[in-house]
Design a protein around this motif. Structure first.
Motif, mmCIF file in Angstrom:
data_model
loop_
_atom_site.group_PDB
_atom_site.id
_atom_site.type_symbol
_atom_site.label_atom_id
_atom_site.label_comp_id
_atom_site.label_asym_id
_atom_site.label_seq_id
_atom_site.Cartn_x
_atom_site.Cartn_y
_atom_site.Cartn_z
ATOM 1 N N LYS B 140 34.971 99.963 -0.229
ATOM 2 C CA LYS B 140 34.805 101.243 -1.198
ATOM 3 C C LYS B 140 33.555 101.766 -1.018
ATOM 4 C CE LYS B 140 35.568 98.582 -4.953
ATOM 5 N NZ LYS B 140 35.459 98.329 -6.486
ATOM 6 N N LYS B 141 32.376 100.844 -0.418
ATOM 7 C CA LYS B 141 31.309 101.561 -0.463
ATOM 8 C C LYS B 141 31.346 102.814 0.689
ATOM 9 C CE LYS B 141 27.213 99.869 1.789
ATOM 10 N NZ LYS B 141 26.556 98.660 2.315
ATOM 11 N N ASN B 142 32.012 102.553 1.750
ATOM 12 C CA ASN B 142 32.035 103.596 2.980
ATOM 13 C C ASN B 142 33.204 104.602 2.653
ATOM 14 O OD1 ASN B 142 29.676 103.040 4.191
ATOM 15 N ND2 ASN B 142 30.743 101.042 4.651
ATOM 16 N N ALA B 143 34.200 104.135 1.876
ATOM 17 C CA ALA B 143 35.430 104.877 1.655
ATOM 18 C C ALA B 143 36.357 104.913 2.955
ATOM 19 C CB ALA B 143 35.303 106.257 1.079
ATOM 20 N N ILE B 158 53.424 96.424 10.825
ATOM 21 C CA ILE B 158 52.622 96.685 11.579
ATOM 22 C C ILE B 158 51.123 96.613 11.024
ATOM 23 C CG2 ILE B 158 51.672 98.712 12.880
ATOM 24 C CD1 ILE B 158 54.149 99.913 12.588
ATOM 25 N N GLN B 159 50.181 96.017 11.442
ATOM 26 C CA GLN B 159 48.878 95.785 10.966
ATOM 27 C C GLN B 159 47.936 96.653 11.905
ATOM 28 O OE1 GLN B 159 47.861 91.786 9.626
ATOM 29 N NE2 GLN B 159 46.167 92.213 11.130
ATOM 30 N N ILE B 160 47.214 97.260 11.134
ATOM 31 C CA ILE B 160 46.224 98.187 11.752
ATOM 32 C C ILE B 160 44.667 97.634 11.363
ATOM 33 C CG2 ILE B 160 45.143 100.346 12.229
ATOM 34 C CD1 ILE B 160 47.955 101.327 11.601
ATOM 35 N N GLU B 161 43.901 97.268 12.142
ATOM 36 C CA GLU B 161 42.479 96.880 11.983
ATOM 37 C C GLU B 161 41.521 97.966 12.498
ATOM 38 O OE1 GLU B 161 41.483 92.769 12.412
ATOM 39 O OE2 GLU B 161 43.649 92.477 12.916
ATOM 40 N N ASN B 162 40.414 98.555 11.813
ATOM 41 C CA ASN B 162 39.848 99.458 12.273
ATOM 42 C C ASN B 162 38.240 98.905 12.094
ATOM 43 O OD1 ASN B 162 41.511 101.559 12.286
ATOM 44 N ND2 ASN B 162 41.653 101.910 10.035
ATOM 45 N N PHE B 163 37.436 98.981 13.184
ATOM 46 C CA PHE B 163 35.976 98.796 13.205
ATOM 47 C C PHE B 163 35.353 100.099 13.453
ATOM 48 C CE2 PHE B 163 39.362 95.526 14.901
ATOM 49 C CZ PHE B 163 38.533 94.261 14.407
ATOM 50 N N PHE B 164 34.571 100.192 12.673
ATOM 51 C CA PHE B 164 33.652 101.393 12.405
ATOM 52 C C PHE B 164 32.274 101.246 13.046
ATOM 53 C CE2 PHE B 164 36.831 102.021 9.246
ATOM 54 C CZ PHE B 164 37.525 103.362 9.646
ATOM 55 N N GLY B 165 31.796 102.531 13.409
ATOM 56 C CA GLY B 165 30.435 102.396 14.235
ATOM 57 C C GLY B 165 29.789 103.799 13.930
ATOM 58 N N THR B 166 29.725 104.508 15.068
ATOM 59 C CA THR B 166 28.866 105.755 14.841
ATOM 60 C C THR B 166 29.436 106.499 14.046
ATOM 61 O OG1 THR B 166 29.867 106.212 17.129
ATOM 62 C CG2 THR B 166 27.546 105.267 17.320
ATOM 63 N N ASN B 167 30.653 106.563 14.017
ATOM 64 C CA ASN B 167 31.426 107.836 13.191
ATOM 65 C C ASN B 167 31.847 107.590 11.885
ATOM 66 O OD1 ASN B 167 31.590 110.221 15.209
ATOM 67 N ND2 ASN B 167 32.110 108.387 16.600
ATOM 68 N N MET B 168 31.078 106.595 11.087
ATOM 69 C CA MET B 168 31.721 106.317 9.882
ATOM 70 C C MET B 168 31.710 107.417 8.946
ATOM 71 S SD MET B 168 32.150 103.723 7.940
ATOM 72 C CE MET B 168 31.464 101.968 8.125
ATOM 73 N N TYR B 170 32.761 110.440 9.499
ATOM 74 C CA TYR B 170 34.181 110.942 9.351
ATOM 75 C C TYR B 170 35.200 109.833 9.309
ATOM 76 C CZ TYR B 170 32.162 115.492 11.020
ATOM 77 O OH TYR B 170 31.472 116.416 11.153
ATOM 78 N N ALA B 171 35.070 108.702 9.011
ATOM 79 C CA ALA B 171 36.008 107.946 8.879
ATOM 80 C C ALA B 171 36.699 107.510 10.232
ATOM 81 C CB ALA B 171 36.996 107.771 7.718
ATOM 82 N N LEU B 172 36.076 107.606 11.158
ATOM 83 C CA LEU B 172 36.624 107.509 12.597
ATOM 84 C C LEU B 172 36.305 106.338 13.316
ATOM 85 C CD1 LEU B 172 36.391 111.248 14.104
ATOM 86 C CD2 LEU B 172 38.599 110.157 13.088
ATOM 87 N N PRO B 173 37.129 105.408 13.558
ATOM 88 C CA PRO B 173 36.708 104.176 14.059
ATOM 89 C C PRO B 173 36.200 104.067 15.359
ATOM 90 C CG PRO B 173 39.072 104.296 13.846
ATOM 91 C CD PRO B 173 38.670 105.608 13.443
ATOM 92 N N ASP B 174 35.727 103.126 15.730
ATOM 93 C CA ASP B 174 35.292 102.955 17.177
ATOM 94 C C ASP B 174 36.349 102.081 17.950
ATOM 95 O OD1 ASP B 174 33.308 104.322 17.052
ATOM 96 O OD2 ASP B 174 31.656 102.624 17.120
ATOM 97 N N LYS B 175 37.042 101.502 17.162
ATOM 98 C CA LYS B 175 38.138 100.653 17.578
ATOM 99 C C LYS B 175 39.212 100.352 16.679
ATOM 100 C CE LYS B 175 38.308 95.806 19.128
ATOM 101 N NZ LYS B 175 37.616 94.518 19.164
ATOM 102 N N MET B 176 40.443 100.258 17.042
ATOM 103 C CA MET B 176 41.417 100.153 16.401
ATOM 104 C C MET B 176 42.309 99.069 17.012
ATOM 105 S SD MET B 176 43.336 103.520 15.101
ATOM 106 C CE MET B 176 42.904 104.563 13.927
ATOM 107 N N LEU B 177 42.837 98.203 15.982
ATOM 108 C CA LEU B 177 43.533 96.886 16.642
ATOM 109 C C LEU B 177 44.899 97.008 16.143
ATOM 110 C CD1 LEU B 177 44.138 94.414 18.180
ATOM 111 C CD2 LEU B 177 42.683 93.240 16.305
ATOM 112 N N PHE B 178 45.945 97.092 16.747
ATOM 113 C CA PHE B 178 47.367 97.268 16.065
ATOM 114 C C PHE B 178 48.112 95.846 16.330
ATOM 115 C CE2 PHE B 178 48.324 101.757 15.260
ATOM 116 C CZ PHE B 178 47.334 102.165 15.713
ATOM 117 N N THR B 179 48.573 95.369 15.425
ATOM 118 C CA THR B 179 49.543 94.185 15.527
ATOM 119 C C THR B 179 50.796 94.455 15.234
ATOM 120 O OG1 THR B 179 47.256 92.950 15.139
ATOM 121 C CG2 THR B 179 49.564 91.639 15.080
#
Lengths: 305, 238, 282
Positions: B140-143, B158-168, B170-179
């Motif tokens: 919620k903090k970072n929306a 389908i599961q998607i995990e987002n890992f954010f870094g420098t582009n928080m 714009y809500a653009l992740p540095d890494k996405m993990l699909f399962t």
């Protein structure tokens, strides 16, 4: 001065499981002579010749050619030998010229086109060199075989049953060529045959083998001069000739008559005498030929007659 | 009175529950709205992508490529080689959430993911479609959505995990993990022709639990809102 | 050594003049072009059939139907046929001479039996190499020309390996080298048999029969046969496929190459032993 030996076979034997093909055979062949190797089929001629050419390994004994032992200096010896073994087989899918070139290259030569043509001329195949060997008759293959045996100018030529399958003219041509090779080029030639009369015409020396053993060996002239021949007289009047012979000392030599021909068993020296006798009695003789039978000669040698 | 009081109690309870859930349902949609709003800042982007695969019975080496996105739903990963991609594009979920009337959102508690407290929201579509259930773990903090899980009729879960870094921002992740749910791969022997092979998968990449495949997308060098031409999404062009 | 240099081109020339030598090249040309044509027409359907289970879960993006895949499929299909093509020529090298009678002339030339056999082996190996080269040119070159480049999807019964385009050429080169070694085992095997007989059908049929027998033993999953498998050269002939594994099973490949080279040495030694002692009686 003793003549140099081209071939020495020393106590040569070849034993197969239960068969002794060649049994302690020793012989010598002088350089520059035509040597006849005689014997009936299965006598061991072919095996001996093959042992001389390293196609068959002897069970025992030595083959020495031009003073070198075959077992030790095979390649050096074979470089100086040209041969036809049994029937002249070639690569049928190639032209005669290509075949000749291939076999020359196996001898380490690279013959020029003119050298190849020269060989084809020598053996009477001029103009046919480009033809596929598939289209060759047996006689032509035999000639090509000779060309192959001669292309590397060997000192020793070994011809195993070279007249087999040849027509009469082919036999005469081959005989003349062999004589030419000896007289003009000084080659040593070993011939094998089972026809004694053939040898008599060209060979200087011969050996007769039977059951793998030498039965007799020596100069042809010495071995055969006094032996009885079957002599064929072609006469004008057979009945009259028979009657004249019947009342003379020649009667015991008469064998039979057939289509105007009389067959007499006499020695070579007696031929002119009998010819004179018939002419004196008014029987004209239009032809005289003779032949020897190896079988008869064998039987005589082995005292079975 | 006694009767009145005994009847009134459950009624108050019901009204309370209804009030409470309605209040929190609005909150769930608000949370989602915050997320979609933040993502809405991105009109388009391109980035360098590195993909890694861990799919049962599939031995696929990692690959680099470029990724392109344009509002509302254009997405393309461009690589020089063969890649396995999830059936849906990674923004399928977030795009679907932009229409707040098309689903019911229910708050379902909280969970810590990578040291961030996330609010779990279950999303149920109002109309029948391919999607059966959606579940979001929202920071919620970072929306931003840290994790989402979708159950579809056609492709399982389908599961998607987002890992954010420098582009928080714009809500653009540095890494996405699909399962992804995977049916075990099997080729008929006649087609495979590996007659003498031993029948045990050897490669390390294929050693994951059978039944789920993992695809990792690592993003870098984002270029955001530079008016990407539509032509880059043309699959027929390389 | 000089004699070997002298004889090898002659033996090679003889091979080139025999019609049977072209059967292999013709068969490869026809088979490869046929496969390429079939894949050109209907390759996508074929791949969809294989990929259908995965496409339920994933979108598979990229050029799957490419020259690398075509070459790989061709290699798989031809591995069964190529030993016959090789044996057809190498099984005839000595026995053909015996049957044609030319062995008598050949072995009375001033070249040792060992050199003649070695020249024939080298000529047979060069023929095998050319056959592989032709396969490579047609399958890989033709594949690239018609289907272009792309990652290679290696189809295995239990696993799908996808190799990147830049990581493939060396694997194919390695595969061709192993295929050459494998076919060389067949070449020496049939050459060895060829020394024992005077007809060329025998060595060819025997070579093929042995390959079929060993392949059957290799395919049947019976514990007893499993013990035999490491000793069958056919088991190691398909090791070329392992070059397309990721990671590369190096020790397995080295073992198989050693076994193949061992077979070549064994068969050649037997051939040498027999041929140098053989009496020519026909």
């Amino acid at each position: 001065m003793a003549q140099e030996l081209a071939i020495q076979l020393k106590n040569l034997s070849k034993q197969y499981k239960h068969i002794t093909a060649v049994n302690d055979l020793s012989l010598t062949v002088n350089t520059g002579e035509i040597f006849g190797f005689l014997g009936p089929n299965g006598a061991g001629k072919s095996t001996t010749i093959r042992m001389m050419l390293s196609l068959i390994t002897p069970t025992k004994g030595d083959v020495i050619i031009f003073g070198k032992q075959l077992a030790k200096e095979r390649n050096a010896i074979l470089a100086n030998i040209g041969c036809i073994i049994e029937k002249p087989d070639f690569y049928l899918y190639l032209s005669a010229k290509k075949n000749l070139e291939l076999f020359a290259r196996m001898n380490g030569l690279r013959p020029s086109a003119s050298k190849l043509e020269e060989m084809f001329d020598l053996v009477g195949l001029a103009g046919r060199s480009s033809d596929s060997v598939k289209t060759y008759s047996h006689g032509m293959k035999q000639r090509l075989g000779l060309a192959q045996a001669l292309i590397h100018e060997p000192a020793l030529i070994v011809l195993d049953e070279p007249t087999t399958g040849l027509d009469p003219q082919g036999i005469i041509d081959l005989r003349n060529l062999i004589l030419r090779l000896k007289n003009e080029f000084g080659k040593t030639i070993v011939l094998s045959s089972h026809i004694l009369s053939e040898m008599e015409l060209i060979a200087d020396s011969m050996v007769i083998i039977n059951k793998g053993k030498a039965v007799v060996q020596g100069k042809v002239a010495e071995l055969l001069s006094n032996e009885d021949l079957i002599v064929r007289f072609e006469v004008s009047d057979t009945e009259r000739a028979k009657s004249e012979i019947g009342f003379s000392q020649w009667n015991t030599f008469f064998r039979n008559d057939e289509n105007g021909r009389l067959f007499m068993q006499i020695s070579k020296d007696e031929i002119p005498l009998l010819n004179s006798f018939l002419v004196e009695k008014g029987v004209s003789v239009s032809g005289i030929t003779y032949q020897r039978s190896l079988e008869d000669y064998f039987l005589k040698l082995t005292h079975q007659v | 009175m006694l009767l009145q009081s005994t009847v009134r109690k459950p009624l108050v309870l019901l009204l309370f529950v209804l009030f409470y859930s309605t209040t929190y349902a609005q909150t769930a949609k608000q949370i989602i709205a915050a997320v979609t709003k933040k993502f809405g800042l991105v009109n388009d982007y391109s980035a360098v992508i590195n993909m890694q695969f861990d799919i049962p019975s599939v031995n696929l080496q990692k690959i680099d490529g470029k990724v392109f996105y344009k509002k509302p739903n254009k997405f393309r990963i461009k690589t020089q080689g063969i890649v396995f991609l999830p059936k849906q594009n990674p923004y399928f979920a977030i795009t679907a959430l932009s229409d707040s009337n098309s689903y019911t959102a229910i708050l379902s508690g909280e969970e810590k993911i990578n040291n961030s407290t996330t609010t779990i929201i279950n999303v149920i579509p109002n109309s029948e479609g391919d999607l059966i259930l959606g579940k979001f773990w929202i920071d919620k903090k970072n929306a931003v959505v840290l994790k989402s899980q979708w159950t579809t009729k056609s492709n399982g879960t389908i599961q998607i995990e987002n890992f954010f870094g420098t582009n928080m921002a714009y809500a653009l992740p540095d890494k996405m993990l699909f399962t992804v749910d995977v049916t075990k791969f099997k080729v008929p022997k006649a087609v495979a022709v590996d007659i003498n092979s031993k029948s045990s998968p050897k490669s390390s990449n294929a050693s994951g639990v059978k039944g789920t495949g993992k695809i990792t997308l690592n993003f870098s060098q984002y270029t955001v809102n530079k008016k990407l031409p539509d032509a880059v999404f043309d699959e027929t062009k390389n | 050594m000089k004699a070997l240099f002298q004889m090898t081109p002659i033996e090679l020339f003889k091979i080139t003049t025999k019609p049977r030598s072209y059967i292999g090249f013709l068969a490869i040309t026809v088979i490869v072009l046929l496969i390429e044509f079939a894949f050109y027409i209907d390759g996508k359907t074929y791949l969809q059939f294989i990929m259908q289970t995965l496409e339920q879960s994933f979108t598979i993006q990229g050029n799957i139907l490419n020259g690398n895949l075509i070459c790989f499929i061709i290699l798989q299909m031809l591995i069964v046929q190529m030993p016959l093509m090789v044996a057809l020529v190498t099984g005839d090298l000595i026995s053909g001479e015996a049957a044609g009678g030319t062995i008598r002339l050949l072995l009375t030339k001033p070249v040792s039996h060992a050199n003649i056999l070695m020249a024939k082996y080298l000529a047979g190996s060069i023929y095998t190499f050319l056959l592989i080269l032709w396969l490579g040119v047609l399958a890989l070159g033709g594949g690239y020309l018609v289907f272009g480049h792309g990652d290679l999807m290696v189809l295995k019964s239990e696993e799908l390996v996808i190799l990147r385009d830049g990581d493939i050429l060396w694997r194919f080169l390695g595969a061709f080298v192993i295929a050459f070694l494998s076919l060389n085992v067949i070449a020496t095997f049939s050459l060895m048999l060829s020394c024992f007989t005077d007809n060329s059908i025998g060595p060819i049929i025997t070579s093929m029969s042995v390959i079929i027998l060993f392949t059957i033993i290799g395919t049947i999953d019976i514990p007893f046969f499993d013990q035999l498998k490491p000793f069958l050269f056919t088991t190691h002939m398909i090791i070329w496929r392992n070059l397309f594994d990721n990671p590369l099973p190096k020790s397995q490949i080295i073992t198989s190459i050693t076994v193949l080279v061992g077979h070549i040495i064994l068969f050649l030694s037997i051939a040498f032993y027999h041929f140098t002692r053989k009496d020519i009686q026909n």
